[in-house]
Design an enzyme around this catalytic site. Sequence first.
Site, PDB file in Angstrom:
ATOM      1  N   ARG A 163      41.290  54.198  48.616  1.00  0.00           N
ATOM      2  CA  ARG A 163      42.052  53.059  48.063  1.00  0.00           C
ATOM      3  C   ARG A 163      43.534  53.420  47.902  1.00  0.00           C
ATOM      4  O   ARG A 163      44.182  53.098  46.892  1.00  0.00           O
ATOM      5  CB  ARG A 163      41.493  52.634  46.692  1.00  0.00           C
ATOM      6  CG  ARG A 163      40.022  52.329  46.670  1.00  0.00           C
ATOM      7  CD  ARG A 163      39.689  50.993  47.304  1.00  0.00           C
ATOM      8  NE  ARG A 163      38.293  50.669  47.102  1.00  0.00           N
ATOM      9  CZ  ARG A 163      37.312  51.013  47.948  1.00  0.00           C
ATOM     10  NH1 ARG A 163      37.592  51.666  49.073  1.00  0.00           N
ATOM     11  NH2 ARG A 163      36.060  50.683  47.685  1.00  0.00           N
ATOM     12  N   SER A 237      37.578  44.994  41.590  1.00  0.00           N
ATOM     13  CA  SER A 237      37.466  46.200  40.763  1.00  0.00           C
ATOM     14  C   SER A 237      38.814  46.494  40.112  1.00  0.00           C
ATOM     15  O   SER A 237      39.823  46.621  40.807  1.00  0.00           O
ATOM     16  CB  SER A 237      37.077  47.397  41.619  1.00  0.00           C
ATOM     17  OG  SER A 237      35.904  47.108  42.329  1.00  0.00           O
ATOM     18  N   GLU A 333      43.183  50.339  39.757  1.00  0.00           N
ATOM     19  CA  GLU A 333      43.334  50.045  41.190  1.00  0.00           C
ATOM     20  C   GLU A 333      44.271  48.849  41.393  1.00  0.00           C
ATOM     21  O   GLU A 333      45.046  48.800  42.350  1.00  0.00           O
ATOM     22  CB  GLU A 333      41.948  49.729  41.778  1.00  0.00           C
ATOM     23  CG  GLU A 333      41.976  49.400  43.253  1.00  0.00           C
ATOM     24  CD  GLU A 333      40.587  49.165  43.838  1.00  0.00           C
ATOM     25  OE1 GLU A 333      39.704  50.027  43.640  1.00  0.00           O
ATOM     26  OE2 GLU A 333      40.400  48.127  44.486  1.00  0.00           O
TER      27      GLU A 333
HETATM   28  P1  FAD Z   1      48.368  41.137  47.001  1.00  0.00           P
HETATM   29  O1  FAD Z   1      47.527  41.076  45.797  1.00  0.00           O
HETATM   30  O2  FAD Z   1      49.168  39.905  47.336  1.00  0.00           O
HETATM   31  O3  FAD Z   1      49.274  42.393  47.039  1.00  0.00           O
HETATM   32  C1  FAD Z   1      48.782  43.660  46.707  1.00  0.00           C
HETATM   33  C2  FAD Z   1      49.923  44.674  46.798  1.00  0.00           C
HETATM   34  O4  FAD Z   1      50.342  44.803  48.149  1.00  0.00           O
HETATM   35  C3  FAD Z   1      51.167  44.281  46.036  1.00  0.00           C
HETATM   36  O5  FAD Z   1      51.784  45.454  45.579  1.00  0.00           O
HETATM   37  C4  FAD Z   1      52.039  43.591  47.072  1.00  0.00           C
HETATM   38  O6  FAD Z   1      53.421  43.674  46.768  1.00  0.00           O
HETATM   39  C5  FAD Z   1      51.705  44.410  48.304  1.00  0.00           C
HETATM   40  N1  FAD Z   1      51.769  43.643  49.567  1.00  0.00           N
HETATM   41  C6  FAD Z   1      50.991  42.603  49.926  1.00  0.00           C
HETATM   42  N2  FAD Z   1      51.279  42.214  51.172  1.00  0.00           N
HETATM   43  C7  FAD Z   1      52.283  43.016  51.610  1.00  0.00           C
HETATM   44  C8  FAD Z   1      53.038  43.101  52.815  1.00  0.00           C
HETATM   45  N3  FAD Z   1      52.813  42.284  53.848  1.00  0.00           N
HETATM   46  N4  FAD Z   1      53.990  44.067  52.911  1.00  0.00           N
HETATM   47  C9  FAD Z   1      54.232  44.916  51.889  1.00  0.00           C
HETATM   48  N5  FAD Z   1      53.558  44.868  50.710  1.00  0.00           N
HETATM   49  C10 FAD Z   1      52.600  43.928  50.582  1.00  0.00           C
HETATM   50  N6  FAD Z   1      39.535  45.467  47.682  1.00  0.00           N
HETATM   51  C11 FAD Z   1      38.872  46.384  48.426  1.00  0.00           C
HETATM   52  O7  FAD Z   1      39.474  47.364  48.895  1.00  0.00           O
HETATM   53  N7  FAD Z   1      37.542  46.261  48.666  1.00  0.00           N
HETATM   54  C12 FAD Z   1      36.805  45.228  48.193  1.00  0.00           C
HETATM   55  O8  FAD Z   1      35.608  45.142  48.446  1.00  0.00           O
HETATM   56  C13 FAD Z   1      37.467  44.245  47.390  1.00  0.00           C
HETATM   57  N8  FAD Z   1      36.779  43.217  46.854  1.00  0.00           N
HETATM   58  C14 FAD Z   1      37.429  42.307  46.080  1.00  0.00           C
HETATM   59  C15 FAD Z   1      36.700  41.249  45.529  1.00  0.00           C
HETATM   60  C16 FAD Z   1      37.317  40.288  44.752  1.00  0.00           C
HETATM   61  C17 FAD Z   1      36.509  39.158  44.162  1.00  0.00           C
HETATM   62  C18 FAD Z   1      38.715  40.352  44.540  1.00  0.00           C
HETATM   63  C19 FAD Z   1      39.424  39.295  43.760  1.00  0.00           C
HETATM   64  C20 FAD Z   1      39.454  41.405  45.064  1.00  0.00           C
HETATM   65  C21 FAD Z   1      38.817  42.396  45.830  1.00  0.00           C
HETATM   66  N9  FAD Z   1      39.524  43.485  46.393  1.00  0.00           N
HETATM   67  C22 FAD Z   1      38.860  44.405  47.173  1.00  0.00           C
HETATM   68  C23 FAD Z   1      40.959  43.658  46.119  1.00  0.00           C
HETATM   69  C24 FAD Z   1      41.874  42.851  47.101  1.00  0.00           C
HETATM   70  O9  FAD Z   1      41.187  41.773  47.639  1.00  0.00           O
HETATM   71  C25 FAD Z   1      42.401  43.708  48.239  1.00  0.00           C
HETATM   72  O10 FAD Z   1      43.096  44.822  47.734  1.00  0.00           O
HETATM   73  C26 FAD Z   1      43.331  42.929  49.184  1.00  0.00           C
HETATM   74  O11 FAD Z   1      43.667  43.719  50.295  1.00  0.00           O
HETATM   75  C27 FAD Z   1      44.609  42.442  48.516  1.00  0.00           C
HETATM   76  O12 FAD Z   1      45.253  41.592  49.420  1.00  0.00           O
HETATM   77  P2  FAD Z   1      46.330  40.529  48.982  1.00  0.00           P
HETATM   78  O13 FAD Z   1      46.910  39.921  50.216  1.00  0.00           O
HETATM   79  O14 FAD Z   1      45.737  39.578  48.009  1.00  0.00           O
HETATM   80  O15 FAD Z   1      47.384  41.458  48.279  1.00  0.00           O
HETATM   81  P1  NAP Z   2      27.430  49.046  44.191  1.00  0.00           P
HETATM   82  O1  NAP Z   2      26.739  48.826  45.485  1.00  0.00           O
HETATM   83  O2  NAP Z   2      26.811  48.547  42.925  1.00  0.00           O
HETATM   84  O3  NAP Z   2      27.777  50.593  44.010  1.00  0.00           O
HETATM   85  C1  NAP Z   2      28.488  51.068  42.860  1.00  0.00           C
HETATM   86  C2  NAP Z   2      29.487  52.118  43.306  1.00  0.00           C
HETATM   87  O4  NAP Z   2      28.797  53.197  43.886  1.00  0.00           O
HETATM   88  C3  NAP Z   2      30.442  51.563  44.334  1.00  0.00           C
HETATM   89  O5  NAP Z   2      31.692  51.474  43.730  1.00  0.00           O
HETATM   90  C4  NAP Z   2      30.377  52.526  45.512  1.00  0.00           C
HETATM   91  O6  NAP Z   2      31.602  53.220  45.735  1.00  0.00           O
HETATM   92  C5  NAP Z   2      29.366  53.572  45.116  1.00  0.00           C
HETATM   93  N1  NAP Z   2      28.311  53.673  46.144  1.00  0.00           N
HETATM   94  C6  NAP Z   2      27.213  52.874  46.301  1.00  0.00           C
HETATM   95  N2  NAP Z   2      26.463  53.322  47.326  1.00  0.00           N
HETATM   96  C7  NAP Z   2      27.094  54.399  47.824  1.00  0.00           C
HETATM   97  C8  NAP Z   2      26.811  55.298  48.890  1.00  0.00           C
HETATM   98  N3  NAP Z   2      25.713  55.171  49.626  1.00  0.00           N
HETATM   99  N4  NAP Z   2      27.684  56.304  49.137  1.00  0.00           N
HETATM  100  C9  NAP Z   2      28.803  56.445  48.405  1.00  0.00           C
HETATM  101  N5  NAP Z   2      29.117  55.632  47.372  1.00  0.00           N
HETATM  102  C10 NAP Z   2      28.275  54.627  47.081  1.00  0.00           C
HETATM  103  O7  NAP Z   2      28.922  48.446  44.273  1.00  0.00           O
HETATM  104  P2  NAP Z   2      29.438  46.959  44.186  1.00  0.00           P
HETATM  105  O8  NAP Z   2      30.286  46.853  42.990  1.00  0.00           O
HETATM  106  O9  NAP Z   2      28.343  45.978  44.414  1.00  0.00           O
HETATM  107  O10 NAP Z   2      30.419  46.925  45.444  1.00  0.00           O
HETATM  108  C11 NAP Z   2      29.923  47.039  46.751  1.00  0.00           C
HETATM  109  C12 NAP Z   2      31.026  47.500  47.681  1.00  0.00           C
HETATM  110  O11 NAP Z   2      32.094  46.547  47.673  1.00  0.00           O
HETATM  111  C13 NAP Z   2      31.619  48.849  47.279  1.00  0.00           C
HETATM  112  O12 NAP Z   2      31.937  49.579  48.434  1.00  0.00           O
HETATM  113  C14 NAP Z   2      32.878  48.461  46.527  1.00  0.00           C
HETATM  114  O13 NAP Z   2      33.907  49.429  46.656  1.00  0.00           O
HETATM  115  C15 NAP Z   2      33.280  47.162  47.230  1.00  0.00           C
HETATM  116  N6  NAP Z   2      33.993  46.292  46.271  1.00  0.00           N
HETATM  117  C16 NAP Z   2      35.286  46.608  45.995  1.00  0.00           C
HETATM  118  C17 NAP Z   2      36.013  45.825  45.127  1.00  0.00           C
HETATM  119  C18 NAP Z   2      37.458  46.121  44.876  1.00  0.00           C
HETATM  120  O14 NAP Z   2      38.142  45.299  44.300  1.00  0.00           O
HETATM  121  N7  NAP Z   2      37.957  47.263  45.279  1.00  0.00           N
HETATM  122  C19 NAP Z   2      35.419  44.730  44.514  1.00  0.00           C
HETATM  123  C20 NAP Z   2      34.088  44.476  44.783  1.00  0.00           C
HETATM  124  C21 NAP Z   2      33.368  45.258  45.672  1.00  0.00           C
HETATM  125  P3  NAP Z   2      32.842  52.667  46.605  1.00  0.00           P
HETATM  126  O15 NAP Z   2      33.511  51.679  45.721  1.00  0.00           O
HETATM  127  O16 NAP Z   2      33.640  53.888  46.815  1.00  0.00           O
HETATM  128  O17 NAP Z   2      32.330  52.078  47.853  1.00  0.00           O
END
Ligand code: FAD
Ligand code: NAP
Length: 337
Positions: A163, A237, A333
Amino acid sequence: MEFKENFSLKPFNTFGIDVKARYYNSFESQSELEENLQTKNHGQSLLILGGGSNILFTGDVNGLVLKNDIRGIDIITEDEHYVYVKAGAGENWHVFVQYCLQHNLAGVENLSLIPGNVGASPMQNIGAYGVEIKDVFYDLEAYHIKEEKCFTFSLNDCEFGYRDSIFKKRFKDQFVILSVTYCLRKQPIFHTQYGAIEQELVQMGVNKLSIQAISQAVINIRTSKLPDPAVIGNAGSFFKNPSISNEQFSTLKESFPNVVAYPNNDGTFKIAAGWLIEQCGWKGVRRGDAGCHPKQALVLVNYGNATGKKIYALSQEILESVQEKFGIMLEREVNIF
Ligand code: FAD
Ligand code: NAP
């Protein structure tokens, strides 16, 4: 060039926080970006906005907010194994995933339904279900705000981590990402071992694996577990999963035998932050309209009229209680503004 003044950002952040931008505009090309910066960027603080799904606003933005609306998805070349697809930073991420599924291009199916735009995908090396953007990344074009010119970043240049990327560290706030090129596989490599994917595929009655089936399984799991930002404000998250050393992990496991942890490749252990938070009793807790989601403790939510400051204060309480109980410092994050 028309700038909106004292413009509400409520519809532009998935937490639904009601703050104002001193000046706001959007741009659909590099030249429009340059024009915006030349007209208004003199001494102003600048925020580039994508889909607003990874941001918590803790107050009004006393500067310039520019929303990246650069569009376009194009196949640029292919070789024996890969197809190279370039997408404008303002394209919605899941629309891009759907494009790949329609063209039978493999690699992003596990990343289905992540909110936000293409341009932010490299920012924190988005990841889910065992796949990260670095696994399909080829290069990106980014505009250097001070030097007023474009640079190309290869996979190595981006310094992707968990991340994390160079754009969150050394080059924070220096570049505007304009487009990203991904290399997608013609022959898929399926990743189904993670989380509940296999279980969901069985439940769906899938007997022939495909990238479309995996995408649907991921969509089903996500919609059943995660709050929809259109209904309850959130940014996914709120904290990263922390990693600790082997020794720290052994000690932790002695006191907490049920700890949810996964070994990393470097000998450290990744601890599920959601589990740590749940153990501290936060799941479902509300402080007015700021809350810790009842189904997923890692997600902080806005039930309606919470301010960013209230959500931040709740995150601080959570962080301190995890530190006190487990001796582990969580890292946020979500980007705080
Ligand atoms: P923004 O929120 O608009 O921006 C995020 C940051 O990036 C800010 O600092 C902004 O200034 C910068 N930025 C955005 N665009 C640019 C650009 N073009 N150039 C330079 N800087 C820029 N994330 C995960 O990694 N995995 C997941 O599974 C995941 N699940 C999510 C589920 C939900 C329900 C929600 C609400 C969020 C989740 N996220 C997840 C977090 C988020 O969706 C991601 O991080 C996504 O990539 C953010 O994109 P955005 O366009 O909304 O960015
Ligand atoms: P989950 O399946 O309940 O698992 C809980 C955590 O355990 C996750 O954060 C995941 O880490 C880790 N995990 C589960 N299985 C794993 C494996 N086989 N090996 C290594 N790590 C493992 O998680 P969840 O909340 O439902 O989310 C599912 C996936 O969507 C995850 O990958 C999570 O990162 C992603 N997600 C991300 C966001 C965000 O905003 N960043 C929001 C929602 C969901 P990792 O997070 O490192 O994968």
